[in-house]
Design an enzyme around this catalytic site. Structure first.
Site, mmCIF file in Angstrom:
data_model
loop_
_atom_site.group_PDB
_atom_site.id
_atom_site.type_symbol
_atom_site.label_atom_id
_atom_site.label_comp_id
_atom_site.label_asym_id
_atom_site.label_seq_id
_atom_site.Cartn_x
_atom_site.Cartn_y
_atom_site.Cartn_z
ATOM 1 N N ASP A 270 -2.873 2.402 -6.105
ATOM 2 C CA ASP A 270 -1.827 2.483 -5.083
ATOM 3 C C ASP A 270 -1.756 1.294 -4.141
ATOM 4 O O ASP A 270 -1.032 1.336 -3.148
ATOM 5 C CB ASP A 270 -1.990 3.767 -4.265
ATOM 6 N N GLU A 271 -2.484 0.214 -4.411
ATOM 7 C CA GLU A 271 -2.367 -0.954 -3.547
ATOM 8 C C GLU A 271 -2.674 -2.232 -4.321
ATOM 9 O O GLU A 271 -3.419 -2.230 -5.295
ATOM 10 C CB GLU A 271 -3.269 -0.847 -2.319
ATOM 11 N N ASP B 77 0.854 -1.184 0.000
ATOM 12 C CA ASP B 77 0.000 0.000 0.000
ATOM 13 C C ASP B 77 0.894 1.239 0.000
ATOM 14 O O ASP B 77 1.688 1.443 0.917
ATOM 15 C CB ASP B 77 -0.894 -0.010 1.246
#
Length: 373
Positions: A121-122, A27
């Protein structure tokens, strides 16, 4: 500390014919805001909000300097500015975020092809069998985070465990720029001490309902029979029964097509007025559309979710003959369905908006794309 346990040697121990999995959840830390601070030195060390403006809109992402003032994503910009008068608003650059995300995913691919993106983003990674034959998942996570820093200049956090549920929780434990490990021997005891409101998949309303039933921590949840959980939580009861024991058998699914994008909010005070309810839908529609825009998606079906003060829940859906053109149109459809439920016989404690029947914008004919962005 970098890990809850000393190492992940017991992730190597066999558990049945399939063996034990090694899952990493990566993350990025304050991703959008960190990209903006990286590219503009004048923003470094300052409270930054991506999206919105001082006068209207909602915050898409906040830097850690802004979070110290209580600024967070989905917060109305006016409220964010009131909490942090020095807050700097920055216009999102989704093309840049997508490009950085692609760099990060190339780094993931150096270790495994089993990558399940959750957003820009993860992502989950299954490194049980990895390309570099590294025995310890903690070492792989450390290498990935260092490589991300080298290539992008950004910090990432990671959670390592034997299942997706615990890996995602672990990635939050040592943020920012850290990692944590939850081993199989630790899993059940760790879950037992965790407040249910910290469980991913347990929202504020469900957590409140659990607390009314005497369930405040994982240990309380584990004490409840399966039949009890199914009675009070329906199909979700089986999921709660499993995760209370540290069990999550979901596999990492590469290229998993997303079926829907949604957002919801639970209110501190029940809503009775239509104007107030309509206003609460606006930031939800904007949040859903930001995700769609960032991932080049749109959809044809808008679904409204309404949960009342007694936890009764209703949904209404409407499918358009073409793709939704933007947040404003999504909001208009949702508000029209909402108006049909007024006046309510009881207060509204939660509202949600979901866009489904998704399609990639790149696959849509040019004529149908006009007005999408």
């Amino acid at each position: 500390m970098d890990a809850i346990g000393d190492n992940d040697r017991d992730l190597e121990a066999p558990t049945g014919p399939a063996g034990l999995r090694k899952i990493i959840h990566v993350d990025m830390d304050a991703f959008y805001a960190s990209v903006e601070q990286r590219d503009n030195p004048e923003l470094r060390g300052k409270p930054v909000a991506v999206g919105g403006s001082a006068a209207r809109g909602v915050v898409a992402a906040a830097s850690y300097e802004a979070r110290a003032f209580g600024v967070r994503s989905a917060l109305p910009s006016v409220t964010a500015k009131r909490r942090c008068p020095e807050l700097i608003f920055v216009t999102p650059r989704f093309d840049v975020y997508r490009a950085v995300s692609a760099q990060i995913h190339q780094i993931f691919a150096e270790h495994t092809d089993l990558i399940e993106p959750l957003s820009l983003d993860e992502a989950y990674l299954d490194v049980t069998q990895n390309k570099q034959h590294i025995p310890f998942a903690t070492e792989i996570a450390t290498l990935i985070r260092a490589r991300i820093k080298e290539v992008t200049g950004l910090n990432a956090s990671a959670g390592i465990s034997y299942c997706k549920f615990l890996a995602k929780i672990a990635s939050d434990l040592n943020k920012p720029n850290g990692q944590a490990l939850i081993t199989p021997t630790m899993g059940p005891d760790f879950v037992a001490t965790l407040p249910v409101k910290k469980f991913h998949g347990v929202g504020p309303a469900t957590a409140a309902k659990m607390e009314r039933l005497g369930i405040e921590k994982g240990a309380d949840l584990r004490e409840k029979p399966l039949a009890f959980l199914q009675q009070h939580f329906g199909k979700s009861g089986n999921w709660y029964y499993q995760i209370a024991r540290g069990i999550d058998e979901r596999s990492v699914q590469p290229n998993r097509p997303r079926k829907s994008v949604g957002a919801e909010d639970t209110f501190a005070v029940d809503i009775f007025a239509l104007d107030a309810a309509r206003a609460e839908l606006a930031p939800l529609a904007e949040k859903v559309w930001r995700h769609c825009e960032a991932n080049h998606l749109s959809g044809r079906t808008v679904t409204l979710k309404v949960k009342f003060t007694d936890f009764q829940q209703v949904t209404r859906s409407r499918t358009l003959p073409r793709l939704v053109l933007g947040a404003d149109e999504m909001l208009e459809v949702a508000q029209t369905m909402l108006a049909d439920l007024f006046p309510p016989a009881k207060g509204i404690r939660l509202l949600g908006v979901t866009l489904s029947t998704l399609e990639g914008i790149d696959s849509v004919p040019i004529a149908d794309q006009l007005g999408l962005f």
